[in-house]
Design a protein around this motif. Structure first.
Motif, PDB file in Angstrom:
ATOM      1  N   ASP A   1       0.833  -1.202   0.000  1.00 12.27           N
ATOM      2  CA  ASP A   1       0.000   0.000   0.000  1.00 12.27           C
ATOM      3  C   ASP A   1       0.870   1.255   0.000  1.00 12.27           C
ATOM      4  O   ASP A   1       1.817   1.360   0.783  1.00 12.27           O
ATOM      5  N   VAL A   2       0.521   2.223  -0.886  1.00 13.32           N
ATOM      6  CA  VAL A   2       1.369   3.421  -1.026  1.00 13.32           C
ATOM      7  C   VAL A   2       1.375   4.299   0.221  1.00 13.32           C
ATOM      8  O   VAL A   2       2.293   5.100   0.419  1.00 13.32           O
ATOM      9  N   LEU A   3       0.368   4.156   1.077  1.00 14.64           N
ATOM     10  CA  LEU A   3       0.347   4.922   2.329  1.00 14.64           C
ATOM     11  C   LEU A   3       0.927   4.126   3.494  1.00 14.64           C
ATOM     12  O   LEU A   3       1.813   4.584   4.206  1.00 14.64           O
ATOM     13  N   LEU A   4       0.440   2.913   3.676  1.00 13.13           N
ATOM     14  CA  LEU A   4       0.843   2.114   4.842  1.00 13.13           C
ATOM     15  C   LEU A   4       2.267   1.570   4.716  1.00 13.13           C
ATOM     16  O   LEU A   4       2.964   1.424   5.722  1.00 13.13           O
ATOM     17  N   ASP A   5       2.684   1.282   3.492  1.00 13.82           N
ATOM     18  CA  ASP A   5       3.979   0.620   3.283  1.00 13.82           C
ATOM     19  C   ASP A   5       4.962   1.497   2.506  1.00 13.82           C
ATOM     20  O   ASP A   5       5.797   0.988   1.772  1.00 13.82           O
ATOM     21  N   TYR A   6       4.843   2.821   2.663  1.00 16.37           N
ATOM     22  CA  TYR A   6       5.635   3.717   1.811  1.00 16.37           C
ATOM     23  C   TYR A   6       7.145   3.514   1.969  1.00 16.37           C
ATOM     24  O   TYR A   6       7.895   3.606   0.988  1.00 16.37           O
ATOM     25  N   LYS A   7       7.602   3.203   3.175  1.00 18.91           N
ATOM     26  CA  LYS A   7       9.048   2.996   3.380  1.00 18.91           C
ATOM     27  C   LYS A   7       9.540   1.752   2.645  1.00 18.91           C
ATOM     28  O   LYS A   7      10.617   1.752   2.048  1.00 18.91           O
ATOM     29  N   GLU A   8       8.714   0.704   2.678  1.00 18.51           N
ATOM     30  CA  GLU A   8       9.091  -0.541   2.015  1.00 18.51           C
ATOM     31  C   GLU A   8       9.043  -0.381   0.492  1.00 18.51           C
ATOM     32  O   GLU A   8       9.902  -0.911  -0.219  1.00 18.51           O
ATOM     33  N   ILE A   9       8.039   0.347   0.007  1.00 21.57           N
ATOM     34  CA  ILE A   9       7.917   0.575  -1.437  1.00 21.57           C
ATOM     35  C   ILE A   9       9.170   1.240  -1.981  1.00 21.57           C
ATOM     36  O   ILE A   9       9.688   0.867  -3.047  1.00 21.57           O
ATOM     37  N   ARG A  10       9.690   2.214  -1.238  1.00 21.15           N
ATOM     38  CA  ARG A  10      10.864   2.960  -1.715  1.00 21.15           C
ATOM     39  C   ARG A  10      12.099   2.081  -1.887  1.00 21.15           C
ATOM     40  O   ARG A  10      12.996   2.424  -2.650  1.00 21.15           O
ATOM     41  N   LYS A  11      12.117   0.947  -1.200  1.00 19.92           N
ATOM     42  CA  LYS A  11      13.247   0.022  -1.336  1.00 19.92           C
ATOM     43  C   LYS A  11      13.134  -0.825  -2.606  1.00 19.92           C
ATOM     44  O   LYS A  11      14.119  -1.396  -3.061  1.00 19.92           O
ATOM     45  N   HIS A  12      11.922  -0.914  -3.137  1.00 18.10           N
ATOM     46  CA  HIS A  12      11.671  -1.885  -4.207  1.00 18.10           C
ATOM     47  C   HIS A  12      11.231  -1.273  -5.525  1.00 18.10           C
ATOM     48  O   HIS A  12      10.841  -2.003  -6.434  1.00 18.10           O
ATOM     49  N   VAL A  13      11.261   0.054  -5.621  1.00 13.88           N
ATOM     50  CA  VAL A  13      10.916   0.678  -6.902  1.00 13.88           C
ATOM     51  C   VAL A  13      12.091   1.494  -7.419  1.00 13.88           C
ATOM     52  O   VAL A  13      12.921   1.990  -6.655  1.00 13.88           O
ATOM     53  N   GLY A  14      12.159   1.599  -8.732  1.00 16.22           N
ATOM     54  CA  GLY A  14      13.102   2.502  -9.377  1.00 16.22           C
ATOM     55  C   GLY A  14      12.300   3.626 -10.007  1.00 16.22           C
ATOM     56  O   GLY A  14      11.241   3.368 -10.602  1.00 16.22           O
ATOM     57  N   TYR A  15      12.762   4.857  -9.869  1.00 16.17           N
ATOM     58  CA  TYR A  15      12.001   6.005 -10.379  1.00 16.17           C
ATOM     59  C   TYR A  15      12.927   6.916 -11.166  1.00 16.17           C
ATOM     60  O   TYR A  15      13.943   7.383 -10.662  1.00 16.17           O
ATOM     61  N   MET A  16      12.567   7.145 -12.411  1.00 21.15           N
ATOM     62  CA  MET A  16      13.317   8.055 -13.271  1.00 21.15           C
ATOM     63  C   MET A  16      12.391   9.224 -13.607  1.00 21.15           C
ATOM     64  O   MET A  16      11.510   9.104 -14.461  1.00 21.15           O
ATOM     65  N   PRO A  17      12.533  10.358 -12.910  1.00 19.38           N
ATOM     66  CA  PRO A  17      11.639  11.485 -13.157  1.00 19.38           C
ATOM     67  C   PRO A  17      11.877  12.113 -14.525  1.00 19.38           C
ATOM     68  O   PRO A  17      12.898  11.855 -15.175  1.00 19.38           O
ATOM     69  N   GLY A  18      10.907  12.933 -14.948  1.00 19.59           N
ATOM     70  CA  GLY A  18      11.013  13.556 -16.265  1.00 19.59           C
ATOM     71  C   GLY A  18      12.213  14.467 -16.400  1.00 19.59           C
ATOM     72  O   GLY A  18      12.885  14.487 -17.429  1.00 19.59           O
ATOM     73  N   ARG A  19      12.499  15.217 -15.366  1.00 16.88           N
ATOM     74  CA  ARG A  19      13.654  16.119 -15.401  1.00 16.88           C
ATOM     75  C   ARG A  19      14.885  15.386 -14.875  1.00 16.88           C
ATOM     76  O   ARG A  19      14.812  14.655 -13.902  1.00 16.88           O
ATOM     77  N   PHE A  20      16.035  15.581 -15.552  1.00 14.99           N
ATOM     78  CA  PHE A  20      17.280  14.936 -15.115  1.00 14.99           C
ATOM     79  C   PHE A  20      17.590  15.385 -13.687  1.00 14.99           C
ATOM     80  O   PHE A  20      17.782  16.563 -13.414  1.00 14.99           O
ATOM     81  N   SER A  21      17.617  14.422 -12.758  1.00 17.18           N
ATOM     82  CA  SER A  21      17.671  14.773 -11.330  1.00 17.18           C
ATOM     83  C   SER A  21      18.880  14.190 -10.615  1.00 17.18           C
ATOM     84  O   SER A  21      18.903  14.130  -9.395  1.00 17.18           O
ATOM     85  N   LEU A  22      19.888  13.744 -11.361  1.00 18.49           N
ATOM     86  CA  LEU A  22      21.098  13.236 -10.718  1.00 18.49           C
ATOM     87  C   LEU A  22      22.010  14.403 -10.345  1.00 18.49           C
ATOM     88  O   LEU A  22      21.739  15.557 -10.677  1.00 18.49           O
ATOM     89  N   TYR A  23      23.086  14.085  -9.649  1.00 23.60           N
ATOM     90  CA  TYR A  23      23.996  15.137  -9.188  1.00 23.60           C
ATOM     91  C   TYR A  23      24.942  15.524 -10.325  1.00 23.60           C
ATOM     92  O   TYR A  23      25.836  14.772 -10.699  1.00 23.60           O
ATOM     93  N   GLN A  24      24.732  16.728 -10.860  1.00 25.18           N
ATOM     94  CA  GLN A  24      25.437  17.145 -12.074  1.00 25.18           C
ATOM     95  C   GLN A  24      26.927  17.366 -11.834  1.00 25.18           C
ATOM     96  O   GLN A  24      27.729  17.249 -12.761  1.00 25.18           O
ATOM     97  N   ASP A  25      27.306  17.660 -10.591  1.00 26.63           N
ATOM     98  CA  ASP A  25      28.728  17.891 -10.291  1.00 26.63           C
ATOM     99  C   ASP A  25      29.485  16.595 -10.009  1.00 26.63           C
ATOM    100  O   ASP A  25      30.712  16.606  -9.928  1.00 26.63           O
ATOM    101  N   LEU A  26      28.757  15.504  -9.825  1.00 28.65           N
ATOM    102  CA  LEU A  26      29.413  14.207  -9.636  1.00 28.65           C
ATOM    103  C   LEU A  26      29.646  13.545 -10.995  1.00 28.65           C
ATOM    104  O   LEU A  26      28.903  13.779 -11.947  1.00 28.65           O
TER     105      LEU A  26
END
Length: 300
Positions: A65-90
């Protein structure tokens, strides 16, 4: 390990971004959310990745559940947002190591999952991420989203602003990722990419217009479409829109896609009408419907 969405609604003050959205993504499916900017695609992705809370409805990702299990979900999903969001200086390698460390893994541990993509950016591993081309940024972002071997992958408009060759390569990579038991939900405003998905949901103004396979949606198009062209395409569009029997008129590449309200439509009638508008070199030929035609018809 799919996705379940049930009656999800989300508002921002006076704007209803999502209106009672419901659909399921099957395990290991490549599912496309197809619609223009402002349709609600990013809002839905943020709800499913636990970054936003819906006003109404419920959803689950990989059985959580996206509300009850939000911490667990974050361990098991990959998310690539529309805007490039990685660290540009790295550098490329530093970004990968950083994301691997966050998820308690290493590049080596899941290298088999990212190898095919990583070998393309490895020659640039010491280059800062901000200095990469659009296609290379996209591949690095995908590597970072995959580094912890997610069960579900969310890709929000991953090919926007990317050259056609890189777009083609990207979709080929997604097809191969499916074989590794990853469920993929991808959004795109490009109608041609819809045909590459197993199933698609057409979305406009926060509402789902239709859900089916790309082939089924195209086959359900209710009218016969004609490719129309002449010596002056601007005048063709203007004349067709003024024609009393027109049902729809849309520019489509070098042609205009035209549909008529009459079941006994005769192309000669239309030809005579266009000739009377001082147009020459007129061609009117039947053509196949596309996802874009289906979307425009449903959006009407």
């Amino acid at each position: 390990m799919g996705i379940h969405i049930e009656n999800i609604s989300k508002s921002y003050k006076d704007v209803n971004a999502l209106k009672n959205i419901s659909f399921d993504v099957k395990p290991n499916e490549l599912f496309g959310l197809i619609g223009p900017d402002g349709a609600g695609k990013t809002t839905l992705f943020r709800i499913l990745t636990t970054l936003l809370i819906a006003n109404e409805g419920k959803a689950s990702v990989a059985g959580m559940d996206v509300l009850l299990d939000y911490k667990e979900i974050r361990k098991h999903v990959g998310y690539m947002p529309g805007r490039f969001s990685l660290y540009q200086d790295l550098t490329v390698e530093e970004n990968l190591k950083f994301f691997a460390t966050i998820f308690g893994t290493t590049i080596e541990e899941n290298y088999d999952l990212i190898k095919e993509i990583y070998v393309q950016i490895e020659p640039f591993k010491d280059r800062r991420a901000g200095k990469l081309s659009g296609g290379m940024k996209q591949k690095l972002a995908l590597c970072c989203a995959l580094i912890h071997k997610p069960k579900v992958l969310f890709l929000d408009e991953p090919t926007t602003g990317v050259d056609p060759v890189s777009r083609k390569e990207f979709w080929e990579m997604l097809k191969r990722l499916q074989e590794k038991n990853i469920t993929i939900l991808v959004s795109t405003p490009y109608m041609d990419e819809a045909a590459l998905c197993d199933r698609i949901a057409l979305i406009q103004d926060g509402k789902i217009l239709q859900i089916d396979t790309p082939e089924a949606i195209v086959n359900q198009y209710p009218k016969t479409i004609y490719n129309v062209s002449a010596n002056n395409m601007y005048q063709v569009i203007k004349s067709l829109k003024a024609y009393s029997h027109q049902h729809s008129v849309y520019p489509f590449g070098e042609f205009v896609h035209y549909t008529d309200t009459r079941e006994d439509f005769n192309t000669l009638d239309l030809n005579h009408y266009l000739e009377a508008q001082n147009l020459t070199n007129i061609t009117i030929e039947k053509t196949q419907a596309t996802i874009e035609d289906s979307f425009m018809e449903l959006a009407k």
